[in-house]
Design a protein around this motif. Structure first.
Motif, PDB file in Angstrom:
ATOM      1  N   ALA A   1       0.837  -1.043  -0.005  1.00 35.36           N
ATOM      2  CA  ALA A   1       0.088   0.176   0.175  1.00 35.36           C
ATOM      3  C   ALA A   1       0.960   1.292  -0.146  1.00 35.36           C
ATOM      4  CB  ALA A   1      -0.863   0.070   1.340  1.00 35.36           C
ATOM      5  N   VAL A   2       2.130   1.220   0.819  1.00 32.17           N
ATOM      6  CA  VAL A   2       2.862   2.492   0.972  1.00 32.17           C
ATOM      7  C   VAL A   2       3.224   2.654  -0.282  1.00 32.17           C
ATOM      8  CG1 VAL A   2       5.081   3.137   2.009  1.00 32.17           C
ATOM      9  CG2 VAL A   2       3.308   2.232   3.181  1.00 32.17           C
ATOM     10  N   VAL A   3       4.173   1.524  -1.118  1.00 30.63           N
ATOM     11  CA  VAL A   3       4.697   1.765  -2.414  1.00 30.63           C
ATOM     12  C   VAL A   3       3.528   2.245  -3.543  1.00 30.63           C
ATOM     13  CG1 VAL A   3       5.813   0.529  -4.182  1.00 30.63           C
ATOM     14  CG2 VAL A   3       6.240   0.029  -2.005  1.00 30.63           C
ATOM     15  N   GLY A   4       2.399   1.764  -3.482  1.00 30.15           N
ATOM     16  CA  GLY A   4       1.414   2.173  -4.466  1.00 30.15           C
ATOM     17  C   GLY A   4       1.056   3.778  -4.186  1.00 30.15           C
ATOM     18  N   TYR A   5       0.873   3.844  -3.095  1.00 30.91           N
ATOM     19  CA  TYR A   5       0.470   5.315  -2.669  1.00 30.91           C
ATOM     20  C   TYR A   5       1.549   6.304  -2.988  1.00 30.91           C
ATOM     21  CZ  TYR A   5      -2.583   8.417   0.117  1.00 30.91           C
ATOM     22  OH  TYR A   5      -3.766   9.337   0.428  1.00 30.91           O
ATOM     23  N   SER A   6       2.742   5.702  -2.508  1.00 31.35           N
ATOM     24  CA  SER A   6       4.130   6.704  -2.820  1.00 31.35           C
ATOM     25  C   SER A   6       4.243   6.994  -4.324  1.00 31.35           C
ATOM     26  CB  SER A   6       5.375   6.300  -2.024  1.00 31.35           C
ATOM     27  OG  SER A   6       4.908   6.154  -0.942  1.00 31.35           O
ATOM     28  N   ASN A   7       4.129   5.843  -5.107  1.00 27.57           N
ATOM     29  CA  ASN A   7       4.201   5.915  -6.573  1.00 27.57           C
ATOM     30  C   ASN A   7       3.250   6.748  -7.239  1.00 27.57           C
ATOM     31  OD1 ASN A   7       6.606   4.288  -6.543  1.00 27.57           O
ATOM     32  ND2 ASN A   7       5.421   2.401  -6.967  1.00 27.57           N
ATOM     33  N   GLN A   8       1.881   7.174  -6.688  1.00 25.39           N
ATOM     34  CA  GLN A   8       1.121   8.146  -7.178  1.00 25.39           C
ATOM     35  C   GLN A   8       1.788   9.523  -6.804  1.00 25.39           C
ATOM     36  OE1 GLN A   8      -1.855   7.561  -9.128  1.00 25.39           O
ATOM     37  NE2 GLN A   8      -1.105   5.603  -9.031  1.00 25.39           N
ATOM     38  N   LEU A   9       2.322   9.555  -5.708  1.00 26.19           N
ATOM     39  CA  LEU A   9       2.776  10.926  -5.587  1.00 26.19           C
ATOM     40  C   LEU A   9       4.074  11.351  -6.283  1.00 26.19           C
ATOM     41  CD1 LEU A   9       3.484  13.186  -3.515  1.00 26.19           C
ATOM     42  CD2 LEU A   9       4.902  11.852  -2.182  1.00 26.19           C
ATOM     43  N   PHE A  10       4.911  10.204  -6.495  1.00 23.00           N
ATOM     44  CA  PHE A  10       5.976  10.729  -7.470  1.00 23.00           C
ATOM     45  C   PHE A  10       5.541  10.851  -8.932  1.00 23.00           C
ATOM     46  CE2 PHE A  10       8.266   7.435  -4.596  1.00 23.00           C
ATOM     47  CZ  PHE A  10       8.565   8.249  -3.786  1.00 23.00           C
ATOM     48  N   ASN A  11       4.373   9.912  -9.393  1.00 27.09           N
ATOM     49  CA  ASN A  11       3.814  10.558 -10.690  1.00 27.09           C
ATOM     50  C   ASN A  11       3.404  11.880 -10.819  1.00 27.09           C
ATOM     51  OD1 ASN A  11       4.550   7.848 -11.672  1.00 27.09           O
ATOM     52  ND2 ASN A  11       2.703   7.020 -11.340  1.00 27.09           N
ATOM     53  N   ALA A  12       2.787  12.188  -9.524  1.00 23.44           N
ATOM     54  CA  ALA A  12       2.060  13.591  -9.585  1.00 23.44           C
ATOM     55  C   ALA A  12       3.278  14.725  -9.741  1.00 23.44           C
ATOM     56  CB  ALA A  12       1.345  13.810  -8.356  1.00 23.44           C
ATOM     57  N   LEU A  13       4.391  14.480  -8.970  1.00 24.51           N
ATOM     58  CA  LEU A  13       5.500  15.551  -9.354  1.00 24.51           C
ATOM     59  C   LEU A  13       6.042  15.274 -10.331  1.00 24.51           C
ATOM     60  CD1 LEU A  13       6.750  14.968  -5.491  1.00 24.51           C
ATOM     61  CD2 LEU A  13       5.376  16.731  -6.300  1.00 24.51           C
ATOM     62  N   MET A  14       6.217  14.473 -11.014  1.00 22.87           N
ATOM     63  CA  MET A  14       7.114  14.152 -12.373  1.00 22.87           C
ATOM     64  C   MET A  14       6.210  15.171 -13.395  1.00 22.87           C
ATOM     65  SD  MET A  14       7.553   9.910 -13.035  1.00 22.87           S
ATOM     66  CE  MET A  14       7.710  10.205 -14.546  1.00 22.87           C
ATOM     67  N   THR A  15       5.024  15.747 -13.435  1.00 24.07           N
ATOM     68  CA  THR A  15       4.433  16.477 -14.225  1.00 24.07           C
ATOM     69  C   THR A  15       5.319  17.747 -14.274  1.00 24.07           C
ATOM     70  OG1 THR A  15       2.818  17.455 -12.334  1.00 24.07           O
ATOM     71  CG2 THR A  15       2.293  15.572 -13.958  1.00 24.07           C
ATOM     72  N   LEU A  16       5.936  18.246 -13.133  1.00 24.01           N
ATOM     73  CA  LEU A  16       6.722  19.565 -12.900  1.00 24.01           C
ATOM     74  C   LEU A  16       7.773  19.624 -14.003  1.00 24.01           C
ATOM     75  CD1 LEU A  16       6.774  20.057  -9.216  1.00 24.01           C
ATOM     76  CD2 LEU A  16       5.198  20.870 -10.982  1.00 24.01           C
ATOM     77  N   PHE A  17       8.454  18.126 -14.360  1.00 28.35           N
ATOM     78  CA  PHE A  17       9.367  18.205 -15.303  1.00 28.35           C
ATOM     79  C   PHE A  17       9.069  17.647 -16.644  1.00 28.35           C
ATOM     80  CE2 PHE A  17      10.293  15.046 -12.223  1.00 28.35           C
ATOM     81  CZ  PHE A  17      10.307  13.928 -13.045  1.00 28.35           C
TER      82      PHE A  17
ATOM     83  N   THR B   1      10.239   6.006   5.582  1.00 21.96           N
ATOM     84  CA  THR B   1      11.387   5.592   4.691  1.00 21.96           C
ATOM     85  C   THR B   1      11.485   5.259   3.385  1.00 21.96           C
ATOM     86  OG1 THR B   1      11.673   4.030   6.634  1.00 21.96           O
ATOM     87  CG2 THR B   1      12.730   3.345   4.877  1.00 21.96           C
ATOM     88  N   TYR B   2      10.466   5.043   2.868  1.00 20.04           N
ATOM     89  CA  TYR B   2      10.205   4.707   1.267  1.00 20.04           C
ATOM     90  C   TYR B   2      10.400   6.150   0.794  1.00 20.04           C
ATOM     91  CZ  TYR B   2       9.094   2.794  -3.346  1.00 20.04           C
ATOM     92  OH  TYR B   2       9.284   2.444  -4.504  1.00 20.04           O
ATOM     93  N   ILE B   3       9.517   7.260   1.099  1.00 17.60           N
ATOM     94  CA  ILE B   3       9.485   8.420   0.468  1.00 17.60           C
ATOM     95  C   ILE B   3      10.836   9.312   0.367  1.00 17.60           C
ATOM     96  CG2 ILE B   3       8.389  10.690   0.499  1.00 17.60           C
ATOM     97  CD1 ILE B   3       5.815   9.424   1.354  1.00 17.60           C
ATOM     98  N   SER B   4      11.472   9.160   1.411  1.00 16.17           N
ATOM     99  CA  SER B   4      12.693  10.011   1.824  1.00 16.17           C
ATOM    100  C   SER B   4      13.824   9.290   0.784  1.00 16.17           C
ATOM    101  CB  SER B   4      13.420   9.884   2.926  1.00 16.17           C
ATOM    102  OG  SER B   4      13.376   8.430   3.531  1.00 16.17           O
ATOM    103  N   ILE B   5      14.098   7.937   0.627  1.00 18.55           N
ATOM    104  CA  ILE B   5      15.034   7.383  -0.171  1.00 18.55           C
ATOM    105  C   ILE B   5      14.635   7.540  -1.775  1.00 18.55           C
ATOM    106  CG2 ILE B   5      16.539   5.378  -0.556  1.00 18.55           C
ATOM    107  CD1 ILE B   5      15.921   4.581   2.522  1.00 18.55           C
ATOM    108  N   ALA B   6      13.661   6.700  -1.991  1.00 26.46           N
ATOM    109  CA  ALA B   6      13.203   6.621  -3.367  1.00 26.46           C
ATOM    110  C   ALA B   6      12.755   8.207  -3.931  1.00 26.46           C
ATOM    111  CB  ALA B   6      11.787   5.740  -3.497  1.00 26.46           C
ATOM    112  N   GLY B   7      12.410   8.989  -3.188  1.00 28.58           N
ATOM    113  CA  GLY B   7      11.995  10.319  -3.682  1.00 28.58           C
ATOM    114  C   GLY B   7      13.364  11.142  -3.711  1.00 28.58           C
ATOM    115  N   ALA B   8      14.371  10.911  -3.124  1.00 27.38           N
ATOM    116  CA  ALA B   8      15.690  11.591  -3.111  1.00 27.38           C
ATOM    117  C   ALA B   8      16.341  11.289  -4.659  1.00 27.38           C
ATOM    118  CB  ALA B   8      16.831  11.088  -2.182  1.00 27.38           C
ATOM    119  N   GLY B   9      15.690  10.390  -5.444  1.00 26.97           N
ATOM    120  CA  GLY B   9      16.108   9.979  -6.928  1.00 26.97           C
ATOM    121  C   GLY B   9      15.426  10.680  -7.911  1.00 26.97           C
TER     122      GLY B   9
END
Length: 459
Positions: A45-61, A129-137
């Motif tokens: 659930a955390v990975v799925g939710y976090s990936n939705q966040l990352f996809n949302a932020l990707m629109t900026l670039f 844990t997941y957002i801070s590490i994966a998000g840093a990339g």
């Protein structure tokens, strides 16, 4: 088949490497989900939710990368490769700068962001844990997106495909090592999955840069990444910012829908994550044709071959419809068994199985929307797709989903019904816009400008 077209810009030559790339990316996501499910359903659930966040932020670039990609294909079609080269360089440097800012925010404030997204309290430690590490990339994701898009739109769709093959192998091996403690790796579980994601992105970025430098007829040098052409960048934004709005509408409404599903419960959230993985296999080949079509139509449009671009769009759409319908039917027949591979939770499996029939309706609508929407974007009709996205996604996909799924108590069934309605409405509006052929008259302007510019230069 479009006569007289450079072989590397034919639909099949463009589509099959994109399909393999998308398939492997989807496979990577599936393997991630399967491996993470060995940790817990909460981790999924955390990975799925976090990936939705990352996809949302990707629109900026992605705004910059997508607009640049279309213009690169158009300029190559118009025999203006120096402009295409400059646009590619700027897209990489600007996207990287935006990604760096996003990475910093995610790394330093992961819990704050998770709370803003209404992440369930019991998932917070994993999310931190997941957002801070994966998000840093995310800076690497930004550069990768710009590099891959630029390389593809030169007609080289094989290059990014090869990179994804290598990255998949590395990522799966590292995931296995971190989750199970194999190959001498420490047992880091979800933290290890995040580290594996970050490491594979580093490798992919380095390889893509090496591939990008010789992508045009004149090799790119590293100091040129500081180069900036205001006039060309304004053209990128003119096409790109409506694309960014379009994409942001999609990812933010999807993120909002995930928040609605989170209100239904952790089981529904996990079921949606598993179903998202299964659905991705339904439309990935259709998406590959749609993305290849965008490159081909932009190339033909730049060369003022509008009649061929018009006909090629319908051909690609029909092929895609057949493919996604067959894929959706296969998933419908074996979906219950596949869900059992991800989880043993009977409630989650029951919820997922109830959505398989609705997926048969959802995927053809997506294909129509993708093909016609991408074709319109390729000819510069990005404002039109922006307007219909703002209206349909927010009012129907998100707004009606809340009413049907939460207020009326129809749950995931109600939410899926609204998602289906949104896809078909946007597809229908795009169909009428494409059939009107209003965009054809604008293709003569670039050609005329190029001709007069060439005459002036010779004089």
């Amino acid at each position: 088949m479009v006569k007289g077209l450079d072989r590397k810009f034919t639909l099949w030559a463009l589509a099959w490497p994109i399909f393999i790339e998308v398939f492997l990316q989807t496979l990577l996501g599936t393997v991630d989900t399967l491996m993470v499910s060995e940790i817990s359903d909460d981790a999924v659930a955390v990975v799925g939710y976090s990936n939705q966040l990352f996809n949302a932020l990707m629109t900026l670039f992605i705004t910059v990368a997508s607009g640049a990609g279309i213009l690169i294909a158009q300029r190559i079609g118009a025999k203006k490769e120096e402009d295409a080269r400059t646009i590619g360089i700027m897209s990489v440097s600007v996207s990287g700068a935006i990604g760096l800012v996003i990475s910093a925010v995610l790394f330093f404030w992961p819990q704050t962001i998770a709370k803003l997204l209404n992440m369930p309290e019991d998932l917070m430690p994993l999310a931190d844990t997941y957002i801070s590490i994966a998000g840093a990339g995310m800076v690497l994701t930004a550069v990768m997106a710009a590099l891959s898009t630029a390389i593809r739109n030169t007609g080289n769709t094989r290059g990014p495909m090869y990179v994804i093959i290598g990255v998949n192998i590395i990522h799966v091996i590292m995931n296995y090592g971190f989750i199970y403690g194999a190959f001498g790796f420490p047992v880091w579980e979800l933290k290890g999955v995040a580290v594996s994601t970050l490491a594979s992105r580093v490798i992919a970025t380095v390889v893509l840069i090496m591939m990008f430098l010789p992508a045009f007829s004149r090799r790119i040098t590293l100091p040129e990444f500081l180069r900036f052409d205001r006039k060309l960048f304004q053209e990128v934004l003119k096409i790109g910012w409506p694309l960014g709005v379009n994409m942001s509408c999609w990812v933010f409404t999807q993120l909002l829908i995930y928040m609605f599903i989170a209100m239904l419960g952790a089981a529904e959230l996990a079921a949606r994550t598993y179903m998202n993985t299964l659905e991705s296999f339904c439309f990935m080949l259709g998406y590959s044709f749609a993305l290849a079509l965008q490159i081909q139509v932009a190339h033909l449009f730049g060369a003022s071959r509008t009649r061929e671009a018009y006909q090629a769009t319908y051909r690609a759409m029909y092929i895609g419809l057949v493919v996604v319908t067959v894929n959706a039917l296969v998933i419908f027949l074996v979906g219950g068994w596949l869900l059992g591979l991800f989880t043993e939770d009977k409630e989650i499996i029951t919820i997922g199985v109830s959505l398989l029939g609705m997926n048969l309706l959802l995927q053809p609508g997506k294909m129509i929307n993708m093909a016609l929407g991408n074709a319109l974007n390729a000819v510069g009709e990005t404002r039109f797709t922006k307007y219909i996205s703002i209206g349909s996604m927010w009012l129907i996909a998100a707004g009606a989903s809340y009413v049907a799924g939460i207020s009326l108590g129809w749950g995931l069934i109600g939410i899926y019904g609204c998602m289906i309605a949104d896809e078909y409405l946007r597809g229908l509006l795009s169909f009428f816009r494409w059939r009107s052929r209003r965009w054809m008259t604008r293709s003569q302007a670039p050609a005329s400008a190029n001709a007069s510019g060439g005459a002036t230069a010779k004089a």
